[in-house]
Each structure stands twice: as C-alpha cells, then as structure tokens.
Design a protein around this motif. Sequence first.
Motif, mmCIF file in Angstrom:
data_model
loop_
_atom_site.group_PDB
_atom_site.id
_atom_site.type_symbol
_atom_site.label_atom_id
_atom_site.label_comp_id
_atom_site.label_asym_id
_atom_site.label_seq_id
_atom_site.Cartn_x
_atom_site.Cartn_y
_atom_site.Cartn_z
ATOM 1 N N SER A 175 0.828 -1.220 0.000
ATOM 2 C CA SER A 175 0.000 0.000 0.000
ATOM 3 C C SER A 175 0.856 1.262 0.000
ATOM 4 C CB SER A 175 -0.972 0.027 1.189
ATOM 5 O OG SER A 175 -1.900 -1.036 1.116
ATOM 6 N N ARG A 223 -6.087 6.277 0.419
ATOM 7 C CA ARG A 223 -7.113 5.497 -0.283
ATOM 8 C C ARG A 223 -6.564 4.085 -0.485
ATOM 9 N NH1 ARG A 223 -7.768 6.964 -5.297
ATOM 10 N NH2 ARG A 223 -9.757 5.848 -5.460
ATOM 11 N N GLU A 274 -8.048 1.415 -1.062
ATOM 12 C CA GLU A 274 -8.646 0.676 -2.169
ATOM 13 C C GLU A 274 -7.898 0.925 -3.478
ATOM 14 O OE1 GLU A 274 -10.968 4.586 -1.739
ATOM 15 O OE2 GLU A 274 -10.054 3.061 -0.446
ATOM 16 N N ALA A 285 -5.449 -1.846 -4.268
ATOM 17 C CA ALA A 285 -6.015 -3.199 -4.256
ATOM 18 C C ALA A 285 -5.320 -4.131 -5.240
ATOM 19 C CB ALA A 285 -7.508 -3.133 -4.567
#
Length: 253
Positions: free
Chosen positions: A148, A224, A226, A229
């Motif tokens: 991430s 963020r 997501e 992902a």
Amino acid sequence: MTAAHHADESVLLHRDGRLARVTLNRPARRNSFDLAMLARFEDVLHDLSRDEGTEVVVLTGAGTAFCAGTDLHELATLDARATMSVQRRTAELVERWYRLEQTTVAAFNGPAIGSGAVLGLASDLRVAADTCFATFPEVGFGIPLTWSGMAILADLVGADLAKRWLLLGDRIPADELRDLRLVIEVVPPERLADAATGIAERLLATSAVGRSMTKRAARLAGPRFEAAANDSYLGALSVALRPAGDYLARDPR
C-alpha cells in the motif's frame, strides 16, 4: 514492564502500563520481513487490536536499521502465486497498523527502505535518529512498491513527489524528512528512545477517546487503500517477469 513471550522473536512486544513497544528484531537482515516475521507481526497486530489497556504503541527496529522491507533473498525463491499471497498480506498489514485504535509512534532508528519506510510512515506520529534515511529502490529491482506504499506516500507528500522518489530511487535524509514534516524531530541515535517516550507521554496525558476519535476522523481524508487493491497482482507479475538473479545481485542489505 511486561513482555509477550513467543517462540518467534523476530517481532518483540513489550507492554508498560498504557504504553506498548513493538521492536522489529531481525538485525542481521536489517529487520527485513520474511514469511515468519510477517506472521509474527500479524499476531502482534491481533494482540494489540484486542488490548483495551494499551493506548500508545511505539514501533522501532533492533540494531542500526529501522526496516529494509521485504527480505529479497526469500522473495527471490517464491513463485508468482506465493508472491501474490505475501503482497496481499503485507498490504493488509500496513492498513491494519494504520487503523489500530491505539495511537502509533514510529521511532526511525536507522535506514527505512522501501516497504519498511511505508510501515513507519503509516504511523500516526514519527521521530527519527539523524542516521535515518528513507529510500524506495523497488523500481531498480524491476518491481513496484507494494505494501500500500503509493497510497501512503501520496497521502503524505502528494503523488508527484512520491512518483519521483520511486522512479529515481532518491535517498531522503532525516533532515529532509523533518522539513517535509514526515517526522516531528531528528535527534542523535542515543536520544531516540527518550524522544519517542517523550512523545508517548505527551499523548498519554491527553484523552484516549479524543485521540481515538481524531484518528477515526482522519481516516476519512487519509490514504485510499482501495487504490492499492491491485498491488498483489502487480507484485506477483513483476516477480514472474523479473530478470533472473536480479534481487540477489542488487540487494543493498
């Protein structure tokens, strides 16, 4: 002070009243994460998530380095499927650390490399020894920054500067980290523990509920996750396509 005893001591957890200290403890490999250390850190996060008595957690490294990210020697032995699993777990690990109910403080005792820097930067507050620097060498190995990492960096310094650091593999010294307000203070190594403890004591003197609610509010404007992902798929694909032996030949650890 109480210590959580565990057969695997690659990550140490010590509790002292409302304060806990987590120490990355593979100094021979600059505290880089292999599979066993990843599992151990996941266990520590599980323990902390159920711990209602701990309010502040300080994260640091043993030896002269904070964390060198993923252990490239082990990564070089994994196939794409295993790599995808590891990258998924490490992305979740960073998000879980970021979302801990407790207030987290990173004490950068030395170099923070790649995803190791990401883990420290995912902490709420940070302090650094003057021997610390951050760098993101993944592109030089033919792989993207995962864990991430782009979500964290883009949140802290903006996507453009983050992209420059990743593409050029820039070394960011401690004083630049301070100037960018990524760390509160830069101190000599022998003063780092006291500096981190001082920050922890200031936090513990405030309302635990207030700190928790502040963290929750900040999440609405925070990284963020997501957007990261697909990290596990990109990481696995890059490993499958990398030049043979590249990790071992260029591993700076």
